[in-house]
Design an enzyme around this catalytic site. Structure first.
Site, PDB file in Angstrom:
ATOM      1  N   ASP A 113      -0.924   2.637   6.133  1.00  0.00           N
ATOM      2  CA  ASP A 113      -2.297   3.123   5.964  1.00  0.00           C
ATOM      3  C   ASP A 113      -2.878   3.916   7.122  1.00  0.00           C
ATOM      4  O   ASP A 113      -4.054   3.805   7.414  1.00  0.00           O
ATOM      5  CB  ASP A 113      -3.207   1.930   5.654  1.00  0.00           C
ATOM      6  CG  ASP A 113      -2.733   1.183   4.435  1.00  0.00           C
ATOM      7  OD1 ASP A 113      -2.745   1.779   3.359  1.00  0.00           O
ATOM      8  OD2 ASP A 113      -2.329   0.022   4.554  1.00  0.00           O
ATOM      9  N   TRP A 120      -4.238  -2.761  -7.843  1.00  0.00           N
ATOM     10  CA  TRP A 120      -3.201  -3.107  -6.863  1.00  0.00           C
ATOM     11  C   TRP A 120      -3.303  -4.589  -6.534  1.00  0.00           C
ATOM     12  O   TRP A 120      -4.379  -5.089  -6.218  1.00  0.00           O
ATOM     13  CB  TRP A 120      -3.360  -2.298  -5.572  1.00  0.00           C
ATOM     14  CG  TRP A 120      -2.424  -2.795  -4.509  1.00  0.00           C
ATOM     15  CD1 TRP A 120      -1.075  -2.638  -4.469  1.00  0.00           C
ATOM     16  CD2 TRP A 120      -2.776  -3.584  -3.353  1.00  0.00           C
ATOM     17  NE1 TRP A 120      -0.562  -3.273  -3.361  1.00  0.00           N
ATOM     18  CE2 TRP A 120      -1.571  -3.850  -2.658  1.00  0.00           C
ATOM     19  CE3 TRP A 120      -3.970  -4.079  -2.843  1.00  0.00           C
ATOM     20  CZ2 TRP A 120      -1.528  -4.603  -1.478  1.00  0.00           C
ATOM     21  CZ3 TRP A 120      -3.943  -4.821  -1.667  1.00  0.00           C
ATOM     22  CH2 TRP A 120      -2.731  -5.069  -0.993  1.00  0.00           C
ATOM     23  N   ASP A 141      -6.394   6.996   0.875  1.00  0.00           N
ATOM     24  CA  ASP A 141      -6.345   5.554   1.130  1.00  0.00           C
ATOM     25  C   ASP A 141      -5.745   5.284   2.498  1.00  0.00           C
ATOM     26  O   ASP A 141      -4.545   5.368   2.689  1.00  0.00           O
ATOM     27  CB  ASP A 141      -5.504   4.861   0.030  1.00  0.00           C
ATOM     28  CG  ASP A 141      -5.460   3.353   0.253  1.00  0.00           C
ATOM     29  OD1 ASP A 141      -6.304   2.841   1.006  1.00  0.00           O
ATOM     30  OD2 ASP A 141      -4.577   2.689  -0.317  1.00  0.00           O
ATOM     31  N   GLU A 173      -0.606   0.414  -9.097  1.00  0.00           N
ATOM     32  CA  GLU A 173      -0.078   0.884  -7.808  1.00  0.00           C
ATOM     33  C   GLU A 173       0.992  -0.068  -7.264  1.00  0.00           C
ATOM     34  O   GLU A 173       0.724  -1.237  -7.002  1.00  0.00           O
ATOM     35  CB  GLU A 173      -1.231   0.995  -6.795  1.00  0.00           C
ATOM     36  CG  GLU A 173      -0.795   1.437  -5.408  1.00  0.00           C
ATOM     37  CD  GLU A 173      -1.960   1.504  -4.420  1.00  0.00           C
ATOM     38  OE1 GLU A 173      -3.057   1.007  -4.741  1.00  0.00           O
ATOM     39  OE2 GLU A 173      -1.757   2.052  -3.319  1.00  0.00           O
ATOM     40  N   LYS A 204       4.127  -1.206  -4.491  1.00  0.00           N
ATOM     41  CA  LYS A 204       4.351  -1.193  -3.050  1.00  0.00           C
ATOM     42  C   LYS A 204       5.727  -1.777  -2.785  1.00  0.00           C
ATOM     43  O   LYS A 204       6.139  -2.707  -3.468  1.00  0.00           O
ATOM     44  CB  LYS A 204       3.256  -2.049  -2.382  1.00  0.00           C
ATOM     45  CG  LYS A 204       3.165  -1.905  -0.894  1.00  0.00           C
ATOM     46  CD  LYS A 204       1.852  -2.488  -0.375  1.00  0.00           C
ATOM     47  CE  LYS A 204       1.783  -2.341   1.141  1.00  0.00           C
ATOM     48  NZ  LYS A 204       0.483  -2.647   1.667  1.00  0.00           N
ATOM     49  N   ASP A 213       1.135   5.670  -3.840  1.00  0.00           N
ATOM     50  CA  ASP A 213       0.575   5.686  -2.489  1.00  0.00           C
ATOM     51  C   ASP A 213       1.688   6.147  -1.559  1.00  0.00           C
ATOM     52  O   ASP A 213       2.772   5.559  -1.539  1.00  0.00           O
ATOM     53  CB  ASP A 213       0.081   4.273  -2.130  1.00  0.00           C
ATOM     54  CG  ASP A 213      -0.609   4.201  -0.787  1.00  0.00           C
ATOM     55  OD1 ASP A 213      -0.057   4.732   0.194  1.00  0.00           O
ATOM     56  OD2 ASP A 213      -1.697   3.608  -0.703  1.00  0.00           O
ATOM     57  N   HIS A 262      -2.558   8.158  -3.897  1.00  0.00           N
ATOM     58  CA  HIS A 262      -3.240   7.633  -2.717  1.00  0.00           C
ATOM     59  C   HIS A 262      -2.606   8.357  -1.546  1.00  0.00           C
ATOM     60  O   HIS A 262      -1.509   8.015  -1.111  1.00  0.00           O
ATOM     61  CB  HIS A 262      -3.023   6.119  -2.578  1.00  0.00           C
ATOM     62  CG  HIS A 262      -4.059   5.315  -3.285  1.00  0.00           C
ATOM     63  ND1 HIS A 262      -4.155   3.943  -3.181  1.00  0.00           N
ATOM     64  CD2 HIS A 262      -5.083   5.699  -4.089  1.00  0.00           C
ATOM     65  CE1 HIS A 262      -5.184   3.524  -3.908  1.00  0.00           C
ATOM     66  NE2 HIS A 262      -5.761   4.558  -4.464  1.00  0.00           N
TER      67      HIS A 262
HETATM   68  C1  RNT Z   1      -2.805  -1.513  -0.317  1.00  0.00           C
HETATM   69  C2  RNT Z   1      -3.021  -0.470  -1.344  1.00  0.00           C
HETATM   70  C3  RNT Z   1      -4.401  -0.428  -1.928  1.00  0.00           C
HETATM   71  C4  RNT Z   1      -5.483  -0.680  -0.894  1.00  0.00           C
HETATM   72  C5  RNT Z   1      -6.885  -0.418  -1.354  1.00  0.00           C
HETATM   73  C6  RNT Z   1      -7.893  -0.992  -0.415  1.00  0.00           C
HETATM   74  O1  RNT Z   1      -1.552  -1.448   0.234  1.00  0.00           O
HETATM   75  O2  RNT Z   1      -2.685   0.766  -0.828  1.00  0.00           O
HETATM   76  O3  RNT Z   1      -4.589   0.769  -2.587  1.00  0.00           O
HETATM   77  O4  RNT Z   1      -5.272   0.078   0.254  1.00  0.00           O
HETATM   78  O5  RNT Z   1      -7.038  -0.842  -2.626  1.00  0.00           O
HETATM   79 ZN    ZN Z   2      -3.163   2.577  -1.889  1.00  0.00          ZN
END
Ligand code: RNT
Ligand code: ZN
Length: 417
Positions: free
Chosen positions: A295, A184, A325, A225, A227, A258, A285
């Site tokens: 998160d 990521w 996560d 990953e 976002k 995620d 995640h």
């Molecule tokens: C961040 C991502 C990533 C982190 C971790 C610490 O937005 O979700 O996965 O949270 O790698």
């Molecule tokens: Zn993540």
């Protein structure tokens, strides 16, 4: 709760499930082999053990006392969390949790820096997963790593990606297991770019270089990953879902979803059936997005439940890599960790107990009224009696007992830090 009560509740739950064509014993048998990867970073707000800690692109808020200050404390805390979960586990590490024998720059680390973790994993019978840490470092260029316009910055992070994969592969090999290496990058821009394609070309080029080496998938699986946006990257994130989906398919790389990284009304659960037709490796995640923050501690909400249910209905429960996560520094971290783990684990069990055969049969017969009736009835089936049984069998705390256990650990260990 008394053992006698748990057994009694389980027996009556079993009979109720039987009416719906579900064999609770069989579900429990299957459940015992399921794994969840616990993220180590909830224990210390993703600080890690590097000497120099600089501002991070991962924004963690809160200052609840008692965060783990060193590897020993972090591992002890993880053991405490794992003991109250009835599934099998992996532990998910980041590069910043390395313990090199002599000071080593992050991009030059090798697996020897993780010997303590590997030994500990063997002792505790857990697998390990891994992540390069593309954040909180002086080589971050205003929030950019592999998409920086500066070649030396990109090269540094490409090197980090390469050594990260080597470490992950060797971790997997030492444990005779598969290590999932999730990638990521926070890279993005606060305001609107003039040339979106330019940044994505940089990302593609860096990834092509960093992922060039091929490894035996028995020990290493890479995932990317995406976002939708982050704090400081509100207008543009280079690694969007539209970027990674074709990139991963074209290059045989796994994908990481995620739950906090999509538009709030977009369903991650709905993606699983489609992705599973084209991907060998899907990493989850499991997190909880709240408005713009991605998160929060995982809970047993509709999102978590729907993901597990979809995974089970699509028949990919064994194939998925399920990880957690989140990072909440505003509450007792052991509670945060344990609640999230137990909620993901309980949702997983609930999904296994769904009367999926009856539901599918009703659908195939075009009896959508029956499908609706069964769906709603299934929501109130006695999952908790089976969950308590799973906890009892695994030696994990049942009901209020685990809460008392965490309170006890907090008093004896956390409060004394
Ligand atoms: C961040 C991502 C990533 C982190 C971790 C610490 O937005 O979700 O996965 O949270 O790698
Ligand atoms: Zn993540």
């Amino acid at each position: 709760m008394k053992e006698e009560q748990i057994l009694k509740n389980y027996e009556s739950a079993k009979a109720i499930y039987r009416d719906f064509g579900v064999d609770a014993d069989k579900a429990l048998e299957k459940y015992k082999n399921m794994r969840i990867s616990l993220h180590c970073w909830q224990g210390d707000d993703i600080r890690g053990f590097e000497e120099k800690v600089v501002a991070s692109e991962n924004v963690v808020t809160g200052n609840y006392p008692g965060a783990a200050r060193n590897p020993q404390e972090l591992r002890a805390d993880i053991e405490q969390v794992l003991k109250n979960s009835p599934v099998r586990h992996k532990v998910n590490l980041h590069s910043v949790y390395a313990e090199p024998k002599k000071p080593t720059s992050r991009e030059e680390l090798d697996v020897t820096a993780f010997e303590n973790w590997i030994e500990w994993a063997k002792k505790n019978k857990v697998g390990l997963d891994y992540n390069g840490s593309f954040f909180a470092h002086e080589m971050m260029d205003n929030g950019l790593s592999v998409t920086s316009q500066k070649k030396e910055v990109r090269d540094f992070w490409i090197r980090h990606l390469e050594t990260t994969r080597e470490i992950a592969y060797n971790m997997g090999k030492s444990l005779n297991d598969v290590c999932v290496n999730n990638i990521w990058f926070p890279d993005g821009l606060k305001d609107n770019p003039a040339d979106r394609r330019y940044w994505r070309e940089l990302l593609k080029d860096s990834l092509d270089k960093g992922l060039k080496k091929k490894y035996d998938k028995k020990h290493l699986i890479d995932t990317l990953e995406a976002k939708v946006f982050g704090i400081g990257t509100e207008c543009f994130v280079a690694g969007s879902y539209d970027f990674y989906l074709p990139y991963c398919i074209k290059n045989g790389v796994g994908i990481c979803l995620d739950t906090g990284h999509f538009h709030p009304t977009e369903s991650v659960a709905d993606k699983l059936s489609s992705l599973s037709l084209f991907f060998d490796d899907i990493l989850l995640h499991v997190s909880r997005g709240v408005r713009w923050d991605s998160d929060h501690v995982t809970v047993c909400d509709d999102t978590t439940n729907a993901i597990m249910v979809e995974a089970n209905r699509a028949g990919i429960m064994d194939k998925l890599h399920i990880a957690l996560d989140y990072f909440d520094a505003s509450i007792n971290r052991i509670f945060a960790w344990t609640v999230g783990l137990r909620c993901a684990a309980r949702s997983m069990l609930a999904a296994l107990l769904e009367p999926v055969d009856m539901l599918k049969k009703a659908e195939r017969a075009d009896d959508f009224g029956l499908r609706l009736a069964l769906t709603e009835e299934a929501k109130a089936l006695p999952v908790n009696a089976v969950w308590d049984m799973a906890c009892l069998q695994a030696g994990a705390g049942v009901g209020y007992d685990w809460i008392k256990d965490v309170q006890n650990y907090s008093e004896k260990v956390i409060a004394r830090r």
